[in-house]
Design an enzyme around this catalytic site. Structure first.
Site, mmCIF file in Angstrom:
data_model
loop_
_atom_site.group_PDB
_atom_site.id
_atom_site.type_symbol
_atom_site.label_atom_id
_atom_site.label_comp_id
_atom_site.label_asym_id
_atom_site.label_seq_id
_atom_site.Cartn_x
_atom_site.Cartn_y
_atom_site.Cartn_z
ATOM 1 N N ARG A 33 10.462 -3.657 -9.458
ATOM 2 C CA ARG A 33 9.069 -3.403 -9.087
ATOM 3 C C ARG A 33 8.140 -3.185 -10.265
ATOM 4 O O ARG A 33 7.096 -3.826 -10.358
ATOM 5 C CB ARG A 33 8.991 -2.183 -8.140
ATOM 6 C CG ARG A 33 9.788 -2.350 -6.884
ATOM 7 C CD ARG A 33 9.662 -1.159 -5.956
ATOM 8 N NE ARG A 33 8.348 -1.076 -5.351
ATOM 9 C CZ ARG A 33 8.010 -0.184 -4.425
ATOM 10 N NH1 ARG A 33 8.901 0.699 -4.021
ATOM 11 N NH2 ARG A 33 6.804 -0.158 -3.920
ATOM 12 N N HIS A 63 9.983 -10.635 -0.595
ATOM 13 C CA HIS A 63 9.628 -9.298 -1.089
ATOM 14 C C HIS A 63 9.376 -8.341 0.084
ATOM 15 O O HIS A 63 8.226 -8.118 0.487
ATOM 16 C CB HIS A 63 8.363 -9.404 -1.953
ATOM 17 C CG HIS A 63 8.101 -8.196 -2.801
ATOM 18 N ND1 HIS A 63 8.778 -7.920 -3.968
ATOM 19 C CD2 HIS A 63 7.226 -7.174 -2.652
ATOM 20 C CE1 HIS A 63 8.329 -6.811 -4.501
ATOM 21 N NE2 HIS A 63 7.386 -6.332 -3.723
ATOM 22 N N TYR A 90 -9.931 -11.336 5.079
ATOM 23 C CA TYR A 90 -11.266 -11.838 4.750
ATOM 24 C C TYR A 90 -11.289 -12.686 3.471
ATOM 25 O O TYR A 90 -12.310 -13.300 3.173
ATOM 26 C CB TYR A 90 -12.248 -10.677 4.580
ATOM 27 C CG TYR A 90 -12.419 -9.839 5.824
ATOM 28 C CD1 TYR A 90 -12.853 -10.403 7.016
ATOM 29 C CD2 TYR A 90 -12.140 -8.480 5.807
ATOM 30 C CE1 TYR A 90 -13.005 -9.632 8.158
ATOM 31 C CE2 TYR A 90 -12.286 -7.696 6.934
ATOM 32 C CZ TYR A 90 -12.726 -8.278 8.111
ATOM 33 O OH TYR A 90 -12.872 -7.522 9.231
#
Length: 834
Positions: A41, A87, A130
């Site tokens: 990570r 992931h 969006y």
């Protein structure tokens, strides 16, 4: 309600309880968690500079076909594909990583082309539903040749998919874009760099594997931040390049400019890395409110998407902009510290890397990628050449091949017989059987010959690359040069070697409170000049403009502008423009119009300046109806506009002068050419509401046209200009007369005075008049010099016809011009040739 029961355990059930040491279990679990965070990570791989989530995003977008020449797709589609296949750590973490890859203020070379609101240094991006995204052109350099066995693949989290362990990375992404992350027990924070500089250093290292750090720093002198600005002090940068850790200071890019005719300001066009304008604005407002930062009058954020960042910080007059800027650097995020900590994974282990080590890891990786790619390409071309050789054999023996195939019972037998008869391999025989007969023509024979030649050349070149380390390095270096040429941009961050910067103390922010002179000219210009400087026009008969009033004050003091309606308006002296010191300044043309400092009513005019010194003698005023008043200098401290005399109906103030001494004369000159002078000591000072006292006795129809003060101990002159009262203002030149002030006897207050000029035929009143220090000078209404006649001995003599119309008259120290009747002094914007 049914009753729930628990079945008894079977008879052969044996209960087993295992005792576990809690500390050992916690230690093992924590190490497993730390390992997962570090490797899966938080930390990037030193070869491609990507964290696992970033690598998976780019790989998934490549597999989805989201290339730069395709349309954008919803970011939520990308996030869903990455989360579902590679992931499984939550959509928010994936979207945050995707957003950063698309932000030009975070990445020196963005890898994602975002469409929509991807945030700013101050604001969060819009939700993933969006926004839209696709791969940026630079990202294609990261994923190119993935299908050519250039890197290893590994299974995904559920073993149903595969993903690359590292990207081929055709440019040094770790150095170019930098990174940051917090793992368990360690963190990384790398600064972005310029692509051209990093590539140049990598190519030098390829050419000279034993290159030193100093040699590499000739190509990479320091970070190049996406937001520009400047880096102060390079010792910390060198420490980071040498040891992997160091700090440097980032500064905003600022310039001091004249933002209004009256004020200067600081224009901020670039901010430190990861600092947004809203953060700076908020901090400045907080400091100003708490009075920890002085000198700022206004702050505007004019940032937009077309002109980019632009903060306008308006500085109060009286403060040194450069000193205020130093305080802004010290107290606000306009100067920030960046701590470099180059921690990355090398061969699966976290290591702290210097500049040379990071470049070496990348170069080794790129050499391996190009080697594997060349092996793959050579193998594919050899396989194709093998098939082409078989087709050529079939074409040369086409009749026999057809006979063998027709006489065979099945395809397996045909394949075997072809291998035996023509000495073909199994692959060649199978390919010949699969080839349509229409391709076995003479034309295809020519094509196959050309293809065989091309394949042989390519195999030879690839073999040369694989057999020569020097050739391999040349190929890698050449590809890097092409990348830098195509995607390189100029450096944005300025590097400044400044180990120590002297801060200007807060007490030095303001300009010194030095003595100065505040001046008002006949054309309505205000300015100030150092007290030691000569006044404009002093000793120069050809200087432009004359002075209406001169007041001695200090830079951080105040003066009052007196109007014809009896108002006094405060003006800060520090707001006035400063005329440059000179032995003979040419004019007040560098001044600003009085209209920029005061608001006047329609018929209101400025008649003079006055000091606001409570210990001074105060103002002396004269009105058109002959009233005189000395004002007690007890002015209200909390008001910027107040009356200094109560006027009768129809009366106006015609003159206001700062009385320097009670031994000076107060002088009235009326329209019927009467001059009255008497000592100022004869007039008792009065409070502001008082209406004054009788100053001169006027005949019917007469009015005062000039009032002022004259020092009887120094040479002085009286200038009068007579004309017709029926002529339009400004259309007649009139008859002028210059007399010695000593020719006029002093009389008592409220008397009628003595005649100052005899009227000739066609003259019935004075157009303008003036009395003051010799020699007198005259200017036109626009400030151009006008010659005056020679002085005559008789005080009541007639005038001499003038050659030009006079607009104002002044003396050696400019103490009091008189505006022409009905054509008062004009502002500076009307100035020009007559």
């Amino acid at each position: 309600m049914a009753r729930r029961t628990t079945a008894p355990p079977p008879e052969d059930f044996e209960e087993r309880i295992v005792d576990i040491d809690v500390s050992a279990e916690m230690r093992a679990s924590y190490l497993e968690y730390a390992y997962s965070v570090i490797y899966q990570r938080a930390l990037p791989d030193a070869r491609d500079g990507l964290k696992p989530v970033q690598r998976r995003i780019l790989y998934s977008m490549s597999e989805m076909g989201l290339r730069p020449d395709r349309g954008h797709v919803k970011s939520s589609r990308v996030v869903g594909d990455v989360m579902g296949k590679l992931h499984p750590h939550g959509d928010s973490a994936i979207y945050d990583a995707l957003v950063r890859l698309a932000q030009p203020f975070s990445m020196r070379l963005p890898l994602v082309d975002g469409h929509g609101n991807f945030g700013s240094p101050d604001d969060l991006p819009a939700a993933m539903r969006y926004t839209e995204a696709r791969l940026a052109p630079a990202a294609m350099l990261m994923v190119e040749s993935l299908d050519e066995d250039t890197v290893d693949f590994k299974p995904n989290y559920d073993g149903q998919e595969t993903e690359p362990t590292v990207m081929p990375s055709a440019f040094p992404n770790l150095l170019v874009n930098g990174t940051s992350g917090i793992a368990v027990g360690m963190a990384t924070n790398m600064a972005p760099h310029n692509l051209v500089e990093v590539v140049s250093a990598a190519r030098h290292l390829i050419k000279k594997p034993d290159a030193t750090l100093d040699e590499l720093m000739k190509f990479v002198p320091g970070p190049d931040l996406p937001t520009g600005g400047s880096i102060i002090g390079l010792q910390g940068v060198r420490d980071a390049y040498e040891t992997g850790r160091g700090t440097f200071r980032m500064r905003a890019k600022c310039a001091v400019e004249q933002i209004t005719p009256r004020r200067k300001g600081i224009i901020v066009t670039e901010l430190p890395y990861n600092v947004g304008p809203e953060r700076v604005v908020t901090k400045i407002k907080e400091l100003v409110t708490s009075k920890k930062l002085q000198g700022i009058a206004d702050l505007k954020d004019l940032t937009d998407r077309h002109k980019g960042l632009r903060l306008v910080i308006e500085i109060k007059n009286g403060f040194i902009p450069e000193a205020v800027l130093e305080e802004l650097y010290r107290l606000t995020p306009m100067e920030e510290t960046f701590g470099i900590n180059n921690v990355a994974l090398v061969d699966g282990e976290p290591r702290t890397l210097g500049l040379r080590e990071m470049l070496q890891v990348y170069v080794d990786h790129r050499l391996e990628v190009v080697r594997r790619r060349s092996e793959f390409r050579r193998r594919k071309r050899e396989e194709r050449l093998h098939l082409v050789d078989g087709l050529i054999i079939a074409l040369l023996n086409i009749d026999e091949v057809i006979q063998v195939i027709r006489s065979s019972d099945d395809s397996a037998q045909a394949r075997t017989r072809l291998m035996e008869v023509f000495d073909l391999t199994d692959i060649q025989a199978a390919y010949i059987l699969d080839t349509p007969l229409r391709r076995l023509t003479r034309y295809d024979k020519l094509e196959l010959d050309r293809e065989k030649e091309t394949l042989s050349d390519e195999i030879a070149k690839l073999t040369e690359i694989l057999s020569s380390e020097t050739k391999l390095r040349q190929v890698v270096s050449g590809e890097l040069a092409d990348v830098a040429k195509k995607y390189g941009t100029p450096r944005r961050t300025v590097l400044l070697e400044a180990p120590g910067i002297t801060r200007t103390p807060v007490v030095d922010l303001q300009v010194a409170d030095d003595p100065c002179l505040a001046m008002l000219s006949s054309t309505g210009l205000l300015a100030r000049t150092p007290d030691a400087s000569p006044l404009p026009g002093e000793g120069d008969r050809t200087a432009h403009d004359v002075l209406l009033s001169v007041v001695r004050t200090s830079v951080r003091g105040e003066v009052g502008v007196v109007t014809s309606l009896g108002r006094l308006i405060r003006v800060q002296v520090v707001d006035l423009p400063t005329l440059p010191p000179s032995n003979n300044p040419p004019s007040l043309s560098g001044g600003h119009p009085v209209s920029e400092y005061v608001s006047l009513q329609p018929d209101e005019k400025v008649v003079g300046l006055g000091s606001l010194d409570p210990d001074g003698p105060g103002l002396a005023l004269g009105t058109a109806q002959g009233v005189v008043k000395r004002v007690v200098p007890d002015y209200p401290a909390n008001r910027d506009d107040f009356e200094v005399i109560t006027l009768k109906d129809g009366d106006t103030v015609v003159g206001a002068v700062e009385l320097e001494s009670e031994s000076h004369d107060l002088v009235f000159i009326s329209s019927d050419a009467q001059l009255l002078r008497y000592s100022a000591s004869l007039v008792r000072p009065q409070g502001r509401p008082a209406g004054g006292m009788a100053g001169i006795r006027l005949d019917d129809g007469a009015r005062v046209i000039w009032f002022g003060a004259v020092d009887p101990e120094r040479p002085a002159q009286v200038v009068t200009v007579a004309g017709s009262s029926t002529a339009l203002p400004g259309t007649q030149v009139g008859g002028g007369k210059v007399s010695d002030y000593a020719e006029f006897p002093a009389k008592g207050r409220a008397t009628g005075g003595v005649r100052a000029q005899r009227f000739l035929k066609g003259e019935d009143e004075l157009l303008l008049a003036w009395a003051g220090p010799a020699p007198a000078k005259a200017v036109s209404a626009v400030g151009k010099p006008v010659p005056l006649p020679e002085e005559i001995g008789r005080r009541d003599g007639s005038g001499v016809r003038l050659t030009h119309t006079i607009g104002a008259i002044g003396g050696a120290l400019g103490s009091g011009p008189a505006p022409q009747r009905g054509d008062d002094a004009r502002s500076s914007e009307d100035s020009g040739d007559e």
